[in-house]
Design a protein around this motif. Sequence first.
Motif, short mmCIF file in Angstrom:
data_model
loop_
_atom_site.label_atom_id
_atom_site.label_comp_id
_atom_site.label_asym_id
_atom_site.label_seq_id
_atom_site.Cartn_x
_atom_site.Cartn_y
_atom_site.Cartn_z
N LYS A 1 28.35 0.26 -26.73
CA LYS A 1 27.25 -0.87 -25.65
C LYS A 1 27.02 -0.08 -24.77
O LYS A 1 26.20 0.09 -24.45
CB LYS A 1 28.16 -2.29 -24.95
CG LYS A 1 27.69 -3.07 -23.90
CD LYS A 1 25.80 -3.97 -24.45
CE LYS A 1 25.08 -4.59 -23.69
NZ LYS A 1 24.16 -5.70 -24.59
N LEU B 1 25.08 3.21 -26.35
CA LEU B 1 24.14 2.20 -26.71
C LEU B 1 22.69 2.03 -26.27
O LEU B 1 21.85 1.88 -26.24
CB LEU B 1 23.70 2.25 -28.48
CG LEU B 1 24.89 3.50 -29.19
CD1 LEU B 1 25.20 2.58 -30.15
CD2 LEU B 1 24.76 4.48 -29.17
N ILE C 1 23.27 -1.16 -27.31
CA ILE C 1 22.93 -1.98 -27.25
C ILE C 1 24.69 -2.56 -27.83
O ILE C 1 25.03 -1.52 -28.30
CB ILE C 1 22.10 -2.51 -28.62
CG1 ILE C 1 21.82 -0.84 -29.17
CG2 ILE C 1 21.02 -2.47 -27.88
CD1 ILE C 1 20.66 -1.23 -30.40
N VAL D 1 15.07 -0.85 -33.33
CA VAL D 1 16.63 -0.47 -32.16
C VAL D 1 16.78 1.19 -32.12
O VAL D 1 16.75 0.97 -31.10
CB VAL D 1 17.93 -0.75 -32.99
CG1 VAL D 1 18.93 -0.02 -32.97
CG2 VAL D 1 17.56 -1.70 -33.99
N TRP D 2 16.43 2.57 -32.34
CA TRP D 2 16.34 3.43 -32.47
C TRP D 2 15.51 3.83 -31.39
O TRP D 2 15.90 4.57 -29.85
CB TRP D 2 15.91 4.08 -33.17
CG TRP D 2 16.99 4.83 -33.93
CD1 TRP D 2 17.17 4.44 -35.29
CD2 TRP D 2 18.24 5.32 -33.53
NE1 TRP D 2 18.36 5.61 -36.09
CE2 TRP D 2 19.21 5.95 -34.80
CE3 TRP D 2 19.42 6.04 -32.52
CZ2 TRP D 2 20.14 6.29 -35.15
CZ3 TRP D 2 20.34 6.75 -32.67
CH2 TRP D 2 20.85 6.43 -33.42
N ASN E 1 15.00 1.43 -28.56
CA ASN E 1 15.29 0.34 -27.25
C ASN E 1 16.47 1.67 -27.13
O ASN E 1 16.89 2.39 -25.64
CB ASN E 1 15.84 -0.62 -27.93
CG ASN E 1 15.08 -1.39 -27.96
OD1 ASN E 1 13.23 -1.08 -27.85
ND2 ASN E 1 14.33 -2.79 -28.90
N ILE E 2 17.01 2.23 -27.83
CA ILE E 2 18.84 3.25 -27.19
C ILE E 2 18.71 4.43 -26.56
O ILE E 2 18.67 4.51 -25.72
CB ILE E 2 18.95 3.57 -29.11
CG1 ILE E 2 19.60 2.35 -29.65
CG2 ILE E 2 20.34 4.62 -28.84
CD1 ILE E 2 20.53 2.77 -30.93
N TYR F 1 16.60 3.54 -23.22
CA TYR F 1 17.71 3.44 -22.35
C TYR F 1 18.33 4.77 -22.16
O TYR F 1 19.21 4.76 -20.50
CB TYR F 1 18.89 2.52 -23.43
CG TYR F 1 20.10 2.65 -22.91
CD1 TYR F 1 20.78 1.60 -21.19
CD2 TYR F 1 21.76 2.70 -23.92
CE1 TYR F 1 21.90 1.19 -21.05
CE2 TYR F 1 22.60 3.03 -22.72
CZ TYR F 1 22.83 2.37 -21.93
OH TYR F 1 24.37 2.78 -21.13
N ARG F 2 18.96 5.96 -22.77
CA ARG F 2 19.27 7.07 -22.09
C ARG F 2 19.00 7.62 -21.57
O ARG F 2 19.06 8.18 -20.55
CB ARG F 2 19.57 7.77 -23.60
CG ARG F 2 20.78 7.30 -24.83
CD ARG F 2 22.18 6.99 -24.07
NE ARG F 2 22.73 8.60 -23.89
CZ ARG F 2 24.08 7.87 -23.06
NH1 ARG F 2 24.96 6.63 -23.47
NH2 ARG F 2 24.09 9.19 -22.86
N ILE G 1 24.63 11.08 -26.14
CA ILE G 1 24.08 9.96 -27.84
C ILE G 1 24.36 11.27 -28.94
O ILE G 1 23.68 10.63 -29.52
CB ILE G 1 22.92 9.39 -26.78
CG1 ILE G 1 22.31 8.48 -28.33
CG2 ILE G 1 21.95 11.04 -26.39
CD1 ILE G 1 22.94 7.58 -28.17
#
Length: 712
Positions: A456, A459, A461, A647-648, A650-651, A654-655, A703
């Motif tokens: 969590k 990532l 998520i 999803v990628w 969003n990941i 976030y990073r 990451i």
Amino acid sequence: MHISKLSLVNYRNFAAAALDFKAGVNTVIGENGAGKTNLFRAVRLLLDANMLPSAYRLNEEDFHRSLGDWRGHWIVISIEFDEVSDDESIQALFLHGTGVANESAVRRATYNLIFRPRREIRHELSQLTSGDRVGLAAIRKNITIADYETIFTGRSTGDFVDPNFYKSVVGDFDTVEFGDVIHPPEIGAALPKQLSVAKEISFSFVPALRDVVRDFQENRPNPLRNLLKSKSGAIDLTAFKVIADKVVDLNQSIEKWPDVGVITEDIRQTIRETVGDAYSPSSLHIRSDLPSDADQLFQSLKLFVGEDREGFEGGIHQLSLGGANLIYLTLKLLEFKYSQATIPIANFLLIEEPEAHIHTHIQKTLFDRLNYDATQIIYSTHSTQISEVSNVKNMNILGRESGVVEAFQPAKGLDEKLVRNIQRYLDAVRSNLLFARSVVLVEGDAEEILIPVMIKKLLGIGLDEFGTSLVNIRSTGFENVASLFHDERIRKRCAIITDLDAPIEVIDPDEKDKIRATRRKKMAGSAKSGMERKVRLDAFAIENQWVDVFYAPHTFEVDFVASGNEELVKGLVGETWETERYQDSANTALASGDVARFGNVVLRMAKIHGKGWFAVLLASTVTPHISVPQYVIEAIHFANPVLSDEVWFNILTYRLNTLVKEGSCDEGDAKKFAQELGHFRQGTKTLKSLAVLSKQIFPDDEINDFLEVYVQ
């Protein structure tokens, strides 16, 4: 008699699925949107005599979406019965209607709903030459839903779920191959309406999504009225006349009440004054309409219930939502018991998500106690409490992948002893693995607590958002649970994470120091067990595409430090030792890079705090710059080999936001990466190109380790 198999072909979110059922209590479990409601509707179309005739007329929305063009395809809902009774009337029904008569008496019977194009359309298709795509397109272009018919058949011998059988009967739309038999005998003989199985059985359905208060207020869905109506037909009318006479007397007494007479006369006078005698009613009375008829009088009754022993009884609308649902379910079960007593052929009870608004303890008690003689009960649920007390042998699991639903039987092909072991193991927490899209099995509390937190934080998520359940086996005996994941059973990925327990010190058999010798002997024993475990698990998983094993070289705590997280552990040194000398020594060892030194320190800390509590303390210190051990990343990748572009996006967003917020990246680099992220979302850049860019401009970001595994 019971349902032994249900097949669904091209029906809603079922492309081709088969569910197996046993006599007694069965469970269908699955996540939201997996098709539990559609499955129950399919059963009701065949067995529920209360379904409106219009329900059998399916439409375009009932076809499975993966077909693309539904025109020309068939929808098939097929039920197979087993253990058909020897009763003469039952044998007559099934022998002439749906039975498969291989012996003197029918033991197995089939009953099918087929929604297909009318005969003339099927004839046109049968006249096409092989590969004639133009001709096929011309026929399909003119087909509408009005060109379809619904038929019921019995005595079928083919497996509709088998794609080869489907193509042989319906046709191959890819190669344009259509047989010349308009009604192949394998699909069964068409049944006349008077042989409907639904009219010969006891069938009750308890829905999940319901407005209980509204249902009690209306006539048709009101379970209390249905119960009273069924009983009022059996009333001794002679004995009931005493009550009926009292009702008549009461009505007359109300009508003769002086105030009623005054108001009646005032109404008459006001009408005459308003419209005159010519347009006034010829007669007008105020009367009580309390019915004296037994049936009507019974159906005027209402239920009053008290909760929490508070001495107050109120109507259904005054109960809590859970209380109202419990009463509703109870009445539906009683309604079923009444109908069961009058129809001997077979009894079926479908209960959709009984956990709706009902306390977890009641859920378990309800499922554990609900069992009627000669009755097949099928639940659908996404409650772990109910799945905990469900028999894994009588369970179907619905799994959804890319819009297609598959049905799994978790105990299929397993021996009885292993099934019993699994049954004992699946408590309310661990049974969560039955609902997941993928599973990660771990051996201890430290992994259970820390791995979800690390993912969590890294990532942005969590594992739950992947649809992955992380389950603590609390031992190294993974095989029992992992046996569920197999081509024959649950076709979902299961990653096993366990320790190799390699020694962190050199094992010297001539060691003179007794304390050190004892410690190293224990390490050697653990390493031996670790290698034996590896041999065993590798052999277990080698031919199973759904299971793979990932090993921590030493133990989770040691490899947590070895992965670059020594600073997090240093933060807990002060909570472990009060003496400054011990603290300095521990910090030096943790920073040494020597596995023997930092390994002994972190294992000592875990022993002092307790492994579970030490993991809790570590979890509270985890930041987005956590270094997740490589074997954990690989396990997550196996469980979730493909993550969507969204999803990628969003990941990586976030990073980027994390680095910008910390001020740890160049402004120009941040803008460049954000721009490339936008192109990726639009589909003009690949994940691999983003991984390369991230490595270039954010070389120290954690990451990159995760990206490297996914783009290799």
